[in-house]
Structure formats: C-alpha cells, structure tokens
Write a protein that holds these residues in place. Sequence first.
Motif, short mmCIF file in Angstrom:
data_model
loop_
_atom_site.label_atom_id
_atom_site.label_comp_id
_atom_site.label_asym_id
_atom_site.label_seq_id
_atom_site.Cartn_x
_atom_site.Cartn_y
_atom_site.Cartn_z
N TYR A 41 6.91 -10.27 6.84
CA TYR A 41 6.51 -9.92 8.20
C TYR A 41 6.11 -11.13 9.04
O TYR A 41 5.93 -11.01 10.24
CB TYR A 41 5.39 -8.88 8.16
CG TYR A 41 5.86 -7.56 7.61
CD1 TYR A 41 6.69 -6.73 8.35
CD2 TYR A 41 5.51 -7.15 6.32
CE1 TYR A 41 7.16 -5.53 7.83
CE2 TYR A 41 5.96 -5.94 5.81
CZ TYR A 41 6.78 -5.15 6.57
OH TYR A 41 7.23 -3.96 6.06
N ASN A 52 11.22 -3.74 13.96
CA ASN A 52 11.63 -4.31 12.66
C ASN A 52 12.90 -3.69 12.09
O ASN A 52 13.15 -3.79 10.89
CB ASN A 52 10.49 -4.25 11.65
CG ASN A 52 9.36 -5.15 12.03
OD1 ASN A 52 9.57 -6.22 12.60
ND2 ASN A 52 8.15 -4.73 11.72
N SER A 82 9.73 1.25 -1.83
CA SER A 82 8.38 1.77 -1.59
C SER A 82 8.22 2.14 -0.12
O SER A 82 9.06 1.80 0.72
CB SER A 82 7.33 0.72 -1.98
OG SER A 82 7.36 -0.35 -1.05
N GLU A 83 7.14 2.82 0.18
CA GLU A 83 6.90 3.24 1.58
C GLU A 83 6.73 2.06 2.52
O GLU A 83 7.00 2.18 3.71
CB GLU A 83 5.66 4.13 1.64
CG GLU A 83 5.90 5.50 1.06
CD GLU A 83 4.69 6.42 1.21
OE1 GLU A 83 3.82 6.13 2.06
OE2 GLU A 83 4.63 7.41 0.48
N ASN A 84 6.28 0.91 2.00
CA ASN A 84 6.09 -0.24 2.89
C ASN A 84 7.32 -1.15 2.96
O ASN A 84 7.25 -2.25 3.49
CB ASN A 84 4.85 -1.04 2.47
CG ASN A 84 4.96 -1.61 1.08
OD1 ASN A 84 5.94 -1.38 0.38
ND2 ASN A 84 3.95 -2.34 0.66
N GLY A 85 8.44 -0.68 2.41
CA GLY A 85 9.69 -1.41 2.54
C GLY A 85 9.99 -2.40 1.44
O GLY A 85 10.99 -3.10 1.51
N GLU A 86 9.15 -2.47 0.41
CA GLU A 86 9.44 -3.35 -0.71
C GLU A 86 10.49 -2.69 -1.59
O GLU A 86 10.45 -1.49 -1.84
CB GLU A 86 8.17 -3.64 -1.51
CG GLU A 86 7.15 -4.40 -0.71
CD GLU A 86 5.85 -4.65 -1.47
OE1 GLU A 86 5.76 -4.30 -2.66
OE2 GLU A 86 4.92 -5.18 -0.84
#
Length: 108
Positions: A41, A52, A82-86
């Motif tokens: 980020y 994004n 994952s929910e955070n984009g990982e």
Amino acid sequence: MNHNTDYLFILNQAIRAPSGHNSQPWLFQLYADRIDVLPNYQKTLPVVDPYNRELFISVGSIVENIVIAASAKGYGSQTAISENGEVSITLQKQLIDVADKDSLFFMQ
C-alpha cells in the motif's frame, strides 16, 4: 529438491508481471511450502487509482505468473485470498509430465 533455488527461479519469472504504471505494488513472504504475495500500500496511486483497482489487478498478474512459473518447475499450486487482499500460494512438488506443465510458460 532445493526449494530456495526453485523459489528464486519462480520469483525471477514472476516479477516480469505487468503492473499499473509499473508501480510493482507487491511484497513477498517466503515459506517452505508457500509464497505469500502482499499488496504494498506504500505504492498506491491515489490520483489515477483511488480505489486500488489497478493495484489489485497488478497483484493478480504476479500471482498468475508465480503459478505459471511454478508449473514449469514441477509444482502444483493452490491459491487462497484473504479479505485484506493477501494471496497465499501453496506449492507442492509433483511428478508431472512435460505435457501437463502450463503451456503459457515461455522462457527465452
């Protein structure tokens, strides 16, 4: 089987992935059985990519390159997001026929 050498090969191929404005907005974490791709980020482009979208398309491009390069080295892969984009890419060395390797892999 040397995972370190294989993973370096895989990442060397993967980093050729396109990214929005060549920002290369990804980080890696390496483990014995997987490679994690983390959105970076600190490389967001708020003026041209305020939501994004391009960042995540770029992350998707490098993940696909990892999967394709891993196939060329004889690894099967499974991805989880994952929910955070990982993105976690679990790799397992397989005995695969050359014909079963991903046909998109090309190395000069």
